[in-house]
Every structure is written in structure tokens, then in C-alpha cells.
Write a protein that holds these residues in place. Structure first.
Motif, mmCIF file in Angstrom:
data_model
loop_
_atom_site.group_PDB
_atom_site.id
_atom_site.type_symbol
_atom_site.label_atom_id
_atom_site.label_comp_id
_atom_site.label_asym_id
_atom_site.label_seq_id
_atom_site.Cartn_x
_atom_site.Cartn_y
_atom_site.Cartn_z
ATOM 1 N N ALA A 77 0.952 -1.204 0.024
ATOM 2 C CA ALA A 77 0.140 -0.036 0.109
ATOM 3 C C ALA A 77 0.830 1.319 -0.201
ATOM 4 N N THR A 78 1.983 1.395 0.554
ATOM 5 C CA THR A 78 2.947 2.396 0.551
ATOM 6 C C THR A 78 3.290 2.534 -0.595
ATOM 7 N N ALA A 79 3.840 1.604 -1.357
ATOM 8 C CA ALA A 79 4.839 1.874 -2.424
ATOM 9 C C ALA A 79 3.505 2.324 -3.448
ATOM 10 N N VAL A 80 2.411 1.795 -3.702
ATOM 11 C CA VAL A 80 1.185 2.361 -4.442
ATOM 12 C C VAL A 80 0.749 3.789 -4.107
ATOM 13 N N ALA A 81 0.940 4.236 -2.788
ATOM 14 C CA ALA A 81 1.025 5.751 -2.497
ATOM 15 C C ALA A 81 1.955 6.376 -3.157
ATOM 16 N N LEU A 82 2.950 6.065 -2.895
ATOM 17 C CA LEU A 82 4.250 6.918 -3.261
ATOM 18 C C LEU A 82 4.355 6.834 -4.765
ATOM 19 N N LEU A 83 4.030 5.977 -5.649
ATOM 20 C CA LEU A 83 3.816 5.776 -6.989
ATOM 21 C C LEU A 83 3.025 6.871 -7.570
ATOM 22 N N ASP A 84 2.009 7.481 -6.757
ATOM 23 C CA ASP A 84 1.029 8.211 -7.118
ATOM 24 C C ASP A 84 1.601 10.084 -7.029
ATOM 25 N N CYS A 85 2.692 9.814 -5.952
ATOM 26 C CA CYS A 85 3.223 11.096 -5.904
ATOM 27 C C CYS A 85 4.130 11.582 -6.899
ATOM 28 N N THR A 86 3.610 12.777 -7.521
ATOM 29 C CA THR A 86 4.201 13.353 -8.724
ATOM 30 C C THR A 86 5.452 14.413 -8.315
ATOM 31 N N GLU A 87 5.392 14.435 -6.855
ATOM 32 C CA GLU A 87 6.552 15.476 -6.300
ATOM 33 C C GLU A 87 7.858 14.617 -6.258
ATOM 34 N N LEU A 88 7.683 13.374 -6.064
ATOM 35 C CA LEU A 88 8.960 12.662 -6.121
ATOM 36 C C LEU A 88 9.533 12.410 -7.363
ATOM 37 N N PRO A 89 10.996 12.707 -7.659
ATOM 38 C CA PRO A 89 11.798 12.416 -8.704
ATOM 39 C C PRO A 89 11.403 11.238 -9.300
ATOM 40 N N LEU A 90 11.306 11.420 -10.824
ATOM 41 C CA LEU A 90 11.207 10.057 -11.617
ATOM 42 C C LEU A 90 11.849 9.009 -11.242
ATOM 43 N N THR A 91 13.233 9.295 -10.895
ATOM 44 C CA THR A 91 14.248 8.008 -10.793
ATOM 45 C C THR A 91 13.949 7.352 -9.481
ATOM 46 N N LEU A 92 13.372 8.137 -8.539
ATOM 47 C CA LEU A 92 13.010 7.440 -7.249
ATOM 48 C C LEU A 92 11.801 6.533 -7.522
ATOM 49 N N ARG A 93 10.626 7.259 -7.999
ATOM 50 C CA ARG A 93 9.598 6.365 -8.398
ATOM 51 C C ARG A 93 9.741 5.263 -9.327
ATOM 52 N N GLN A 94 10.822 5.202 -10.293
ATOM 53 C CA GLN A 94 11.123 3.948 -11.014
ATOM 54 C C GLN A 94 11.958 2.943 -10.066
ATOM 55 N N ARG A 95 12.804 3.447 -9.113
ATOM 56 C CA ARG A 95 13.395 2.601 -8.323
ATOM 57 C C ARG A 95 12.282 1.687 -7.158
ATOM 58 N N ILE A 96 11.187 2.638 -6.805
ATOM 59 C CA ILE A 96 10.062 1.801 -6.018
ATOM 60 C C ILE A 96 9.163 0.846 -6.843
ATOM 61 N N GLU A 97 8.972 1.186 -8.199
ATOM 62 C CA GLU A 97 8.269 0.403 -8.911
ATOM 63 C C GLU A 97 9.152 -0.931 -9.150
ATOM 64 N N SER A 98 10.334 -0.901 -9.498
ATOM 65 C CA SER A 98 11.320 -2.057 -9.199
ATOM 66 C C SER A 98 11.170 -2.866 -8.329
ATOM 67 N N ALA A 99 11.228 -2.160 -6.995
ATOM 68 C CA ALA A 99 11.568 -2.814 -5.811
ATOM 69 C C ALA A 99 10.265 -3.357 -5.408
ATOM 70 N N VAL A 100 8.897 -3.023 -5.718
ATOM 71 C CA VAL A 100 7.712 -3.699 -5.200
ATOM 72 C C VAL A 100 7.300 -4.823 -5.972
ATOM 73 N N VAL A 101 7.943 -5.214 -7.252
ATOM 74 C CA VAL A 101 7.664 -6.355 -7.965
ATOM 75 C C VAL A 101 7.588 -7.598 -7.166
ATOM 76 N N PRO A 102 8.287 -7.809 -6.200
ATOM 77 C CA PRO A 102 8.219 -9.264 -5.566
ATOM 78 C C PRO A 102 6.829 -9.225 -4.727
ATOM 79 N N LEU A 103 6.178 -8.029 -4.495
ATOM 80 C CA LEU A 103 4.828 -7.979 -3.974
ATOM 81 C C LEU A 103 3.691 -7.965 -4.839
ATOM 82 N N ALA A 104 3.989 -8.032 -6.057
ATOM 83 C CA ALA A 104 3.083 -8.283 -7.265
ATOM 84 C C ALA A 104 1.795 -8.989 -6.813
ATOM 85 N N SER A 105 1.921 -10.144 -6.140
ATOM 86 C CA SER A 105 0.590 -10.928 -5.737
ATOM 87 C C SER A 105 -0.070 -10.476 -4.733
ATOM 88 N N VAL A 106 0.508 -9.556 -3.839
ATOM 89 C CA VAL A 106 -0.287 -9.218 -2.631
ATOM 90 C C VAL A 106 -1.521 -8.486 -3.180
#
Length: 384
Positions: free
Chosen positions: A169-198
Motif C-alpha cells: 500500500a505504501t509503494a502504491v501511494a508513493l508511485l502516485d506522488c508526482t512530487e517525487l523524482p522520476l528516478t526514485l519512483r522508478q526504483r520504487i516500481e522495481s522494488a515492489v515487483v516481489p509484492l505483485a501477488s499481494v
């Protein structure tokens, strides 16, 4: 580019703002920032209350910095200490700093493998197993004489456990935050992949309680701490009743949580003593909740109330802690304030039955100095 007004928590600053911004602050942010007019037209004095972060008005962004150093704010927020030699001080990007901490902790948890747990899924089956969903079964039985299926909640062992739902839920909320740098959001998107089935689930305070109570998920604790900070900070935008963004951390709540956890850790070696956080006491139609109750053999011995402000005693605060003394039967009550040094002052009620203390504990200094300050507070609460 949106103009930015930079403020420091609890410190006044005179600024010139358009009328629409003043109206916005008075209508929607008066609980965050005190707004006082000056004798100069269009100029006001802003004093942030006990929050840090940012909020966006109709045409201006307001950034509130902490008045304590960043390493001490990390300790107050329950974050892991920075690497030795690190001198980074976040300016206007507190959310980005916490998002980076989040993705670091998420990667640390996923690297050795996520912890699965038991959960329940709604399904139908030709055989009765698990828990029967009686209401749906009765509705189906009313429509057909011989039901050919059972509506059940079936236990499964998978990743849909609270300690995995929270970071998802935290990763989903952060990915919606356009204030965050694009590179950081891309890193979050990659890091949350193991939780795809949650599966997405609403996260409540109860979710955190269950997650922290799971012994197998002990390694998740730093991740859960920073997730809670982020989710609570992002939720602060909701009461502002406008389309702008906000991320705000209530330092009063952080200070209370810091005191509770530090005292719990310090008193853990004294087996007859325990710390209770915000127990409820019902009095007629009202429920009162002192911040911290310290017990010996389950008997309330001291009640502490955390105050993230100056150590000036307030009559309302004294009335509050004296009411707690009556409710709990504790003979000692205290008001605990943050400071650069330790201090304590004791008073006694006229009948001599209750001792009222004013404590100042260190929130500025290295980790060892802060620990010694908490140890002194705990020792004083145990003295008879």
C-alpha cells in the motif's frame, strides 16, 4: 514555477501573501500554522505548529523544516541511524528522504525472501471446508432446494499477510506522488515487483498492530516504521479540503511514540514494571486516554503526558494530568517536554497525595546522550 515559503517549526516568520493564500491558511490550515496579521497591508506572521513537511495552497507551497537537527529527527521518528560520516540534511524534500528510506528497507526485506503467512480467501467449493459464510449460504439455499456449492472462507498460506500488505500500500501511494523524482519512483516500481501477488487492502492501525506482533516478521520492523510515517503523512492532505498536495508529520505524535518505545525498552530489564500506551478510561460519555501509564505488578504507579512544546506549565495541562491521577490511582503524574538538556521539577498537591513532575528529556545530541536521558526519566518514575 510555484513560489515557496520556507518555515521552521515553532518559529515565527513575517511573509507577504495574496488574499487567496491567507484565506486558504485560515480556512484549512489553522491547525497547522498560526496566522497573525501585522500592521502592514498584505503581510502576515506565520508560526508553524508541531508539524514538519509541506503543503500546497492555491498558488504557494509551504515547506516546514524541523527545529532539531536531522539525525535527531531520525531518532525521534524511529528511523535507523545514518551511516557514519553522513551529513545530509533534507531541505524541502522530506518525503523524498523517507521514500528513499522506504525503498532501501523494502529491498532489504525482499532480498532474502518475503515472509508468507496465513490469510483467508472467499471462494466456493463442492465440499465444506474452512469457514462457512452462513448468510450467503442461506440466500443460496432459499433459491434452490439442494445447494450444489458451499460459500466458504478458506485459509491459504501466501504473501497476503499484513506485513506485506503495508509496504504494498505504501509503494502504491508513493508511485502516485508526482512530487517525487522520476528516478526514485522508478526504483520504487522495481522494488515492489516481489509484492505483485499481494492483494490491495486498506491499511489501518490494526493492520500495523497485527504485523508488528508476528515474530517471523521481525525483520520487517524498520520497513513498517517508515511505511507508517509515509502513509500517515500522505493522509494529512485529506483534511485540507483542496486539490493541492501535502505531506505532514505530527511531531507531537512522534515524540509520544518515541517516549513510549524508549521507556518500554528501558524498563524491560525490570520484570515487575511495564509500560502501557494510551489506555482508555471511560467516564460517562467520554473516554480519556493518557499517553503513557507506567505500572508495577499491573498497578498504575506513574502517568506521563508528552508535550511537544516549551516547558512553560499550562493550567489545562495540569488539570489533565491530575484527572489522570484520579482515574488511574497513580500517585505520580508528569508532563514531559523536549529539550537540549535534562531537567526535572517536582510539585505536590496540597493534600500531599499526588506528586506532579515537569520533565525535560533530551532530543538533541547523540544516541547515547538521548538514551541516558530516557534512563533518568525511567529511574525517577520508579522511585518510591
Amino acid at each position: 514555477m510555484t513560489p515557496t515559503v520556507t518555515l521552521t517549526e515553532r518559529r515565527a516568520r513575517g511573509v507577504r501573501l495574496p488574499r487567496a493564500e491567507i484565506d486558504f491558511l485560515l480556512a484549512h490550515a489553522s491547525h497547522l500554522i498560526d496566522v497573525v496579521p501585522t500592521f502592514e497591508r498584505g503581510r502576515i506572521r506565520l508560526t508553524p505548529r508541531g508539524f514538519v513537511g509541506f503543503l500546497t495552497g492555491p498558488s504557494t507551497r509551504y515547506v516546514i523544516r524541523p527545529k532539531i537537527p536531522w539525525p535527531n529527527l531520525r531518532l525521534l521518528l524511529g528511523l535507523s541511524p545514518e551511516a557514519e560520516g553522513t551529513t545530509y540534511e533534507p531541505g524541502t524534500d522530506l518525503l523524498a528522504v523517507l521514500a528513499t528510506e522506504f525503498v532501501d528497507q523494502l529491498e532489504a526485506v525482499t532480498r532474502p525472501g518475503l515472509v508468507a503467512g496465513y490469510s483467508e480467501v472467499e471462494t466456493t467449493s463442492s465440499f465444506l471446508r474452512g469457514k462457512l459464510r452462513a448468510a450467503e449460504q442461506m440466500r443460496d439455499a432459499a433459491a434452490r432446494a439442494f445447494p450444489d456449492r458451499f460459500y466458504i472462507n478458506e485459509p491459504v498460506f501466501d504473501l497476503n499477510a499484513p506485513w506485506n500488505q503495508i509496504p504494498k500500500a505504501t509503494a502504491v501511494a508513493l508511485l502516485d506522488c508526482t512530487e517525487l523524482p522520476l528516478t526514485l519512483r522508478q526504483r520504487i516500481e522495481s522494488a515492489v515487483v516481489p509484492l505483485a501477488s499481494v492483494l490491495p487492502q486498506p491499511v489501518t492501525e490494526r493492520t500495523f498492530v497485527v504485523a508488528r506482533a508476528e515474530p517471523r516478521a521481525e525483520s520487517y520492523r524498520p520497513l513498517l516504521n517508515v511505511s507508517q510515517l509515509i502513509l500517515n503523512g500522505l493522509a494529512s492532505a485529506n483534511p485540507l479540503a483542496h486539490a493541492g498536495s501535502a505531506f505532514l508529520i505530527d511531531l507531537g505524535q512522534a515524540f509520544e511514540r518515541y517516549l513510549t518505545e524508549a521507556l518500554t525498552h528501558t524498563l524491560a530489564t525490570h520484570h515487575t514494571w511495564s509500560v502501557e500506551a494510551q489506555p482508555g478510561f471511560t467516564l460517562g460519555p467520554t473516554t480519556l486516554q493518557p499517553d503513557i501509564v507506567i505500572r508495577k505488578r499491573r498497578v498504575a504507579r506513574a502517568v506521563l503526558d508528552a508535550k511537544w512544546k516549551t516547558t512553560t506549565l499550562d493550567a489545562n495541562d495540569l488539570h489533565q494530568v491530575l484527572a489522570y491521577a484520579t482515574l488511574t490511582g497513580a500517585k505520580r503524574v508528569g508532563l514531559v517536554y523536549p529539550g537540549r538538556t535534562d531537567a526535572r521539577t517536582h510539585f505536590t498537591t496540597p493534600d500531599g497525595r499526588v506528586r506532579v513532575s515537569r520533565y525535560r528529556v533530551r532530543v538533541i545530541g547523540d544516541a547515547a546522550e538521548l538514551t541516558r536521558s530516557i534512563t533518568k526519566l525511567a529511574r525517577d518514575c520508579r522511585l518510591q
